[in-house]
Design a protein around this motif. Structure first.
Motif, PDB file in Angstrom:
ATOM      1  N   GLU A  59      11.176  13.617  18.043  1.00 46.51           N
ATOM      2  CA  GLU A  59      11.087  14.808  17.189  1.00 46.51           C
ATOM      3  C   GLU A  59       9.773  15.559  17.369  1.00 46.51           C
ATOM      4  OE1 GLU A  59      11.575  13.122  13.347  1.00 46.51           O
ATOM      5  OE2 GLU A  59      13.769  13.080  13.430  1.00 46.51           O
ATOM      6  N   THR A  60       8.692  14.830  17.570  1.00 52.03           N
ATOM      7  CA  THR A  60       7.362  15.448  17.602  1.00 52.03           C
ATOM      8  C   THR A  60       6.819  15.660  19.009  1.00 52.03           C
ATOM      9  OG1 THR A  60       6.242  13.306  17.507  1.00 52.03           O
ATOM     10  CG2 THR A  60       6.809  14.352  15.392  1.00 52.03           C
ATOM     11  N   GLY A  61       7.380  14.936  19.975  1.00 53.16           N
ATOM     12  CA  GLY A  61       6.850  14.994  21.332  1.00 53.16           C
ATOM     13  C   GLY A  61       5.586  14.169  21.507  1.00 53.16           C
ATOM     14  N   MET A  62       5.236  13.400  20.488  1.00 53.32           N
ATOM     15  CA  MET A  62       4.031  12.578  20.556  1.00 53.32           C
ATOM     16  C   MET A  62       4.323  11.228  21.207  1.00 53.32           C
ATOM     17  SD  MET A  62       1.911  13.195  16.998  1.00 53.32           S
ATOM     18  CE  MET A  62       3.227  12.669  15.914  1.00 53.32           C
ATOM     19  N   THR A  63       3.271  10.620  21.743  1.00 54.76           N
ATOM     20  CA  THR A  63       3.373   9.257  22.241  1.00 54.76           C
ATOM     21  C   THR A  63       3.226   8.291  21.065  1.00 54.76           C
ATOM     22  OG1 THR A  63       0.995   9.029  22.592  1.00 54.76           O
ATOM     23  CG2 THR A  63       2.290   9.952  24.415  1.00 54.76           C
ATOM     24  N   ILE A  64       3.515   7.028  21.303  1.00 61.02           N
ATOM     25  CA  ILE A  64       3.381   6.025  20.240  1.00 61.02           C
ATOM     26  C   ILE A  64       1.945   5.934  19.735  1.00 61.02           C
ATOM     27  CG2 ILE A  64       3.482   3.533  19.780  1.00 61.02           C
ATOM     28  CD1 ILE A  64       6.102   3.496  21.380  1.00 61.02           C
ATOM     29  N   PRO A  65       0.917   5.870  20.603  1.00 56.90           N
ATOM     30  CA  PRO A  65      -0.443   5.824  20.063  1.00 56.90           C
ATOM     31  C   PRO A  65      -0.830   7.091  19.310  1.00 56.90           C
ATOM     32  CG  PRO A  65      -0.483   5.984  22.469  1.00 56.90           C
ATOM     33  CD  PRO A  65       0.923   5.676  22.058  1.00 56.90           C
ATOM     34  N   GLN A  66      -0.289   8.241  19.690  1.00 60.42           N
ATOM     35  CA  GLN A  66      -0.580   9.462  18.950  1.00 60.42           C
ATOM     36  C   GLN A  66       0.021   9.411  17.552  1.00 60.42           C
ATOM     37  OE1 GLN A  66       1.009  12.336  21.733  1.00 60.42           O
ATOM     38  NE2 GLN A  66      -1.007  12.751  22.645  1.00 60.42           N
ATOM     39  N   VAL A  67       1.237   8.878  17.436  1.00 66.06           N
ATOM     40  CA  VAL A  67       1.865   8.706  16.123  1.00 66.06           C
ATOM     41  C   VAL A  67       1.027   7.780  15.255  1.00 66.06           C
ATOM     42  CG1 VAL A  67       3.872   7.745  14.915  1.00 66.06           C
ATOM     43  CG2 VAL A  67       4.210   9.145  16.969  1.00 66.06           C
ATOM     44  N   MET A  68       0.603   6.670  15.847  1.00 72.52           N
ATOM     45  CA  MET A  68      -0.189   5.695  15.096  1.00 72.52           C
ATOM     46  C   MET A  68      -1.533   6.295  14.670  1.00 72.52           C
ATOM     47  SD  MET A  68       0.441   2.643  14.030  1.00 72.52           S
ATOM     48  CE  MET A  68      -0.373   1.169  13.359  1.00 72.52           C
ATOM     49  N   MET A  69      -2.145   7.082  15.545  1.00 73.43           N
ATOM     50  CA  MET A  69      -3.418   7.709  15.212  1.00 73.43           C
ATOM     51  C   MET A  69      -3.263   8.673  14.041  1.00 73.43           C
ATOM     52  SD  MET A  69      -6.667   8.145  15.602  1.00 73.43           S
ATOM     53  CE  MET A  69      -7.309   7.619  17.207  1.00 73.43           C
ATOM     54  N   GLU A  70      -2.199   9.474  14.034  1.00 72.91           N
ATOM     55  CA  GLU A  70      -1.973  10.400  12.926  1.00 72.91           C
ATOM     56  C   GLU A  70      -1.831   9.656  11.610  1.00 72.91           C
ATOM     57  OE1 GLU A  70      -2.048  13.872  12.898  1.00 72.91           O
ATOM     58  OE2 GLU A  70      -2.998  13.361  14.821  1.00 72.91           O
ATOM     59  N   ASN A  71      -1.164   8.509  11.660  1.00 74.71           N
ATOM     60  CA  ASN A  71      -1.034   7.706  10.442  1.00 74.71           C
ATOM     61  C   ASN A  71      -2.383   7.110  10.020  1.00 74.71           C
ATOM     62  OD1 ASN A  71       1.696   8.214  10.256  1.00 74.71           O
ATOM     63  ND2 ASN A  71       2.336   6.273  11.162  1.00 74.71           N
ATOM     64  N   GLU A  72      -3.147   6.644  10.981  1.00 79.38           N
ATOM     65  CA  GLU A  72      -4.453   6.043  10.670  1.00 79.38           C
ATOM     66  C   GLU A  72      -5.384   7.037   9.986  1.00 79.38           C
ATOM     67  OE1 GLU A  72      -5.555   2.882  11.009  1.00 79.38           O
ATOM     68  OE2 GLU A  72      -3.514   2.365  11.611  1.00 79.38           O
ATOM     69  N   LYS A  73      -5.204   8.314  10.283  1.00 78.79           N
ATOM     70  CA  LYS A  73      -6.104   9.341   9.759  1.00 78.79           C
ATOM     71  C   LYS A  73      -5.946   9.578   8.258  1.00 78.79           C
ATOM     72  CE  LYS A  73      -6.238  13.004  12.527  1.00 78.79           C
ATOM     73  NZ  LYS A  73      -5.769  13.932  13.586  1.00 78.79           N
ATOM     74  N   ASP A  92       0.881  -1.159   0.000  1.00 79.95           N
ATOM     75  CA  ASP A  92       0.000   0.000   0.000  1.00 79.95           C
ATOM     76  C   ASP A  92       0.922   1.213   0.000  1.00 79.95           C
ATOM     77  OD1 ASP A  92      -1.614   2.163   0.648  1.00 79.95           O
ATOM     78  OD2 ASP A  92      -2.869   1.033   2.037  1.00 79.95           O
ATOM     79  N   ASP A  93       0.863   1.987  -1.063  1.00 82.01           N
ATOM     80  CA  ASP A  93       1.784   3.120  -1.204  1.00 82.01           C
ATOM     81  C   ASP A  93       1.225   4.413  -0.621  1.00 82.01           C
ATOM     82  OD1 ASP A  93       3.711   1.572  -2.508  1.00 82.01           O
ATOM     83  OD2 ASP A  93       2.693   1.827  -4.437  1.00 82.01           O
ATOM     84  N   THR A  94       0.153   4.330   0.172  1.00 84.57           N
ATOM     85  CA  THR A  94      -0.410   5.532   0.782  1.00 84.57           C
ATOM     86  C   THR A  94       0.664   6.247   1.605  1.00 84.57           C
ATOM     87  OG1 THR A  94      -2.556   4.438   0.974  1.00 84.57           O
ATOM     88  CG2 THR A  94      -2.210   6.417   2.302  1.00 84.57           C
ATOM     89  N   PRO A  95       0.943   7.525   1.320  1.00 82.03           N
ATOM     90  CA  PRO A  95       1.954   8.241   2.115  1.00 82.03           C
ATOM     91  C   PRO A  95       1.445   8.508   3.526  1.00 82.03           C
ATOM     92  CG  PRO A  95       0.924   9.709   0.510  1.00 82.03           C
ATOM     93  CD  PRO A  95       0.402   8.331   0.222  1.00 82.03           C
ATOM     94  N   LEU A  96       2.286   8.227   4.510  1.00 88.88           N
ATOM     95  CA  LEU A  96       1.933   8.435   5.909  1.00 88.88           C
ATOM     96  C   LEU A  96       2.672   9.652   6.454  1.00 88.88           C
ATOM     97  CD1 LEU A  96       2.189   4.750   7.234  1.00 88.88           C
ATOM     98  CD2 LEU A  96       0.135   5.969   6.473  1.00 88.88           C
ATOM     99  N   PRO A  97       2.057  10.424   7.329  1.00 89.53           N
ATOM    100  CA  PRO A  97       2.734  11.600   7.889  1.00 89.53           C
ATOM    101  C   PRO A  97       3.923  11.228   8.759  1.00 89.53           C
ATOM    102  CG  PRO A  97       0.630  11.210   8.992  1.00 89.53           C
ATOM    103  CD  PRO A  97       0.665  10.309   7.808  1.00 89.53           C
ATOM    104  N   HIS A  98       3.871  10.037   9.357  1.00 92.53           N
ATOM    105  CA  HIS A  98       4.961   9.599  10.243  1.00 92.53           C
ATOM    106  C   HIS A  98       5.296   8.137   9.937  1.00 92.53           C
ATOM    107  CE1 HIS A  98       4.369  13.316  12.442  1.00 92.53           C
ATOM    108  NE2 HIS A  98       3.106  13.004  12.617  1.00 92.53           N
ATOM    109  N   HIS A  99       5.838   7.918   8.753  1.00 97.55           N
ATOM    110  CA  HIS A  99       6.106   6.547   8.324  1.00 97.55           C
ATOM    111  C   HIS A  99       7.270   5.956   9.117  1.00 97.55           C
ATOM    112  CE1 HIS A  99       7.661   3.370   5.529  1.00 97.55           C
ATOM    113  NE2 HIS A  99       6.375   3.098   5.541  1.00 97.55           N
ATOM    114  N   PHE A 100       7.082   4.734   9.581  1.00102.97           N
ATOM    115  CA  PHE A 100       8.157   4.026  10.286  1.00102.97           C
ATOM    116  C   PHE A 100       8.045   2.546   9.959  1.00102.97           C
ATOM    117  CE2 PHE A 100       4.490   3.831  13.082  1.00102.97           C
ATOM    118  CZ  PHE A 100       4.504   2.531  13.563  1.00102.97           C
ATOM    119  N   THR A 101       9.170   1.882   9.952  1.00 99.20           N
ATOM    120  CA  THR A 101       9.187   0.422   9.785  1.00 99.20           C
ATOM    121  C   THR A 101      10.009  -0.243  10.871  1.00 99.20           C
ATOM    122  OG1 THR A 101      11.096   0.539   8.306  1.00 99.20           O
ATOM    123  CG2 THR A 101       8.915   0.569   7.278  1.00 99.20           C
ATOM    124  N   THR A 102      10.713   0.554  11.673  1.00101.42           N
ATOM    125  CA  THR A 102      11.561   0.009  12.733  1.00101.42           C
ATOM    126  C   THR A 102      11.241   0.668  14.068  1.00101.42           C
ATOM    127  OG1 THR A 102      13.324   1.651  12.473  1.00101.42           O
ATOM    128  CG2 THR A 102      13.424  -0.311  11.050  1.00101.42           C
TER     129      THR A 102
END
Length: 458
Positions: A187-201, A167-177
């Motif tokens: 970098e963002t001061g976000m928690t892990i679930p906040q990062v994941m939520m931003e990507n889910e959006k 799925d080539d959908t660009p994510l605002p906070h892409h990570f694989t590791t």
């Protein structure tokens, strides 16, 4: 590749995500493909073949049933487990199969569905092929699919290394590791679930994400309820008795305020047993991230809701988002397929996901969450997949209960420190993948090694 939390958690039926959910999805994908190719109505016969682990343990895992249901148009997320046996009985008695529920063909399971116990296809051990013929015996459609773990299915064009359609959908906070995820948090001061939520959006609104995750949670709760209010023995030759109902009743009598200092561990055990007994009986479960390991995340999440003061729906959403983030790392860099890397890829991955998620909701920071996930995986390295009788029962059911308790220990251990540790999550994921590659095939969901050969099915 972009992965959603809803790729890691999906609603299906037991007993196996790779051997039941995957083949059902592959079969319905093939039937839909025939329809799109314009050959469905001309089809006179279909020949299906299951290879590798699917062929070796397919009957015990319900792969044969899944193929019949999928060709008939059933989908695991909406299939009614209570209607399955009735549907199969009609197909087998009449030797007729309704393709997508639209076009009846003759189907003799003895000749039209072949399970190859010792033959494999390239790309992945869980391979299957479907060939459709017209009345003259000419091939109308011929395709190969792979069930690569967690209900994921790819076709013959899948890359031999990744085996995943990207799925080539660009994510605002892409990570694989794990390292990159921690870097994003810094970098963002976000928690892990906040990062994941931003990507889910990028796929759905925040409200839809929350609604979807709470729906997943409600199915987990329903599964525990069903598993603790059932009776009798599990299907298959082992005649394993259901233990969750009696344990549930005993714990209910004692109450949540028991003076036994390990009372909470008993509750975790009954939650996990209930889910995996339901899975073994073909009931509705959530792949988390697989069916074989479906009890661990629900058990730890139930423990959070029942025993952690202040637990609420917000915490449930954060728990599942955090677990999903960790699952992405495993899916991207190793495997969650028992047929590919052994049970370390199923129970080990689920334990790591639950460990990190629980650490998050009891106050852990990103470093502590990553540490908890690493601990959860590290102590499942080398775990083989050796189901007795090819059934997802022994040692699978108890293995989920033990891993659920282990996840609590991993999270609490991580929170006693500041998050710094020697072995990173990325290193243990890499080690798991390498260990799986070194593991003999007989220990990877074939029922030809370990307990499967040392405990004789009655």
């Amino acid at each position: 590749m972009a992965l959603s939390v809803f790729d890691l958690f999906s609603i299906g039926i037991g007993p196996s995500s790779s051997h039941t959910v995957g083949p059902m999805r592959a079969a319905v994908m093939f039937a839909e493909r025939m329809e799109s190719e314009g050959v469905l109505e001309r089809t006179h016969r279909i020949h299906a073949q299951l290879y590798g682990s699917l062929g070796a343990t397919g009957v015990g895992h319900g792969s044969d049933k899944a193929v019949l249901l999928g060709l008939s148009g059933e989908r695991p997320e909406i299939c009614d487990p209570r209607a399955v046996e009735g549907t199969l009985e009609v197909i087998r008695r009449e030797k007729r199969l309704p393709l997508l529920g639209k076009h009846d063909i003759t189907f003799d399971e003895d000749t039209d569905l072949v399970l190859h116990r010792r033959k494999s296809l390239p790309v992945h051990p869980n391979g299957m092929s479907f060939t459709a013929y017209d009345e003259a015996g000419e091939v109308l459609s011929d395709h190969v699919y792979y069930s690569v773990g967690g209900g994921f299915v790819v076709n013959e064009n899948a890359d031999g290394d990744s085996a995943i359609v990207e799925d080539d959908t660009p994510l605002p906070h892409h990570f694989t590791t794990g390292d990159r995820l921690l870097e994003i948090c810094r970098e963002t001061g976000m928690t892990i679930p906040q990062v994941m939520m931003e990507n889910e959006k990028v796929w759905r609104s925040e409200a839809e994400v929350r609604e979807g995750l709470l729906k997943i949670w409600s199915v987990m709760q329903e599964c525990v309820h069903n598993g603790t209010h059932a009776s009798g023995t599990l299907p298959g030759g082992l005649k394993v008795p259901r233990r969750a109902p009696a344990l549930w009743e005993a714990l209910e009598e004692a109450g949540k305020e028991s003076t036994d200092p390990l009372h909470g561990m008993d509750w975790i055990t009954v939650y996990a047993l209930a889910v995996n007994e339901e899975n073994a009986s073909g009931g509705r479960v959530v792949t988390a991230p697989t069916n074989g390991a479906a009890g661990i995340i629900p058990a730890v999440l139930h423990y959070y809701v029942d025993f952690v003061p202040g637990a609420d729906d917000e915490g449930v959403v954060d728990f599942l988002l955090t677990a999903g983030a960790i699952g992405v790392i495993f899916k991207e860099n190793a495997s969650i397929s028992g047929a590919e890397v052994g049970c370390q890829g199923e129970v080990g991955s689920a334990c790591a996901m639950a460990s990190g998620a629980f650490a998050q909701v009891i106050g852990g920071n990103a470093l502590q969450v990553e540490n908890a996930a690493e601990i959860g995986m590290e102590h499942n390295l080398g775990l083989t997949c050796d189901p007795v009788g090819g059934l997802v029962q022994i040692p699978c059911i108890e293995r989920n209960a033990v891993a659920s308790v282990k996840a609590i220990t991993a999270a609490r251990t991580a929170l006693r420190g500041d998050g710094s540790h020697i072995v990173s999550l990325d290193k243990v994921v890499k080690t798991m993948r390498e260990t799986g590659a070194d593991m003999k095939v007989k220990y990877k969901e074939t029922a030809r090694g370990g307990l499967a050969v040392n405990v004789i099915e009655c």
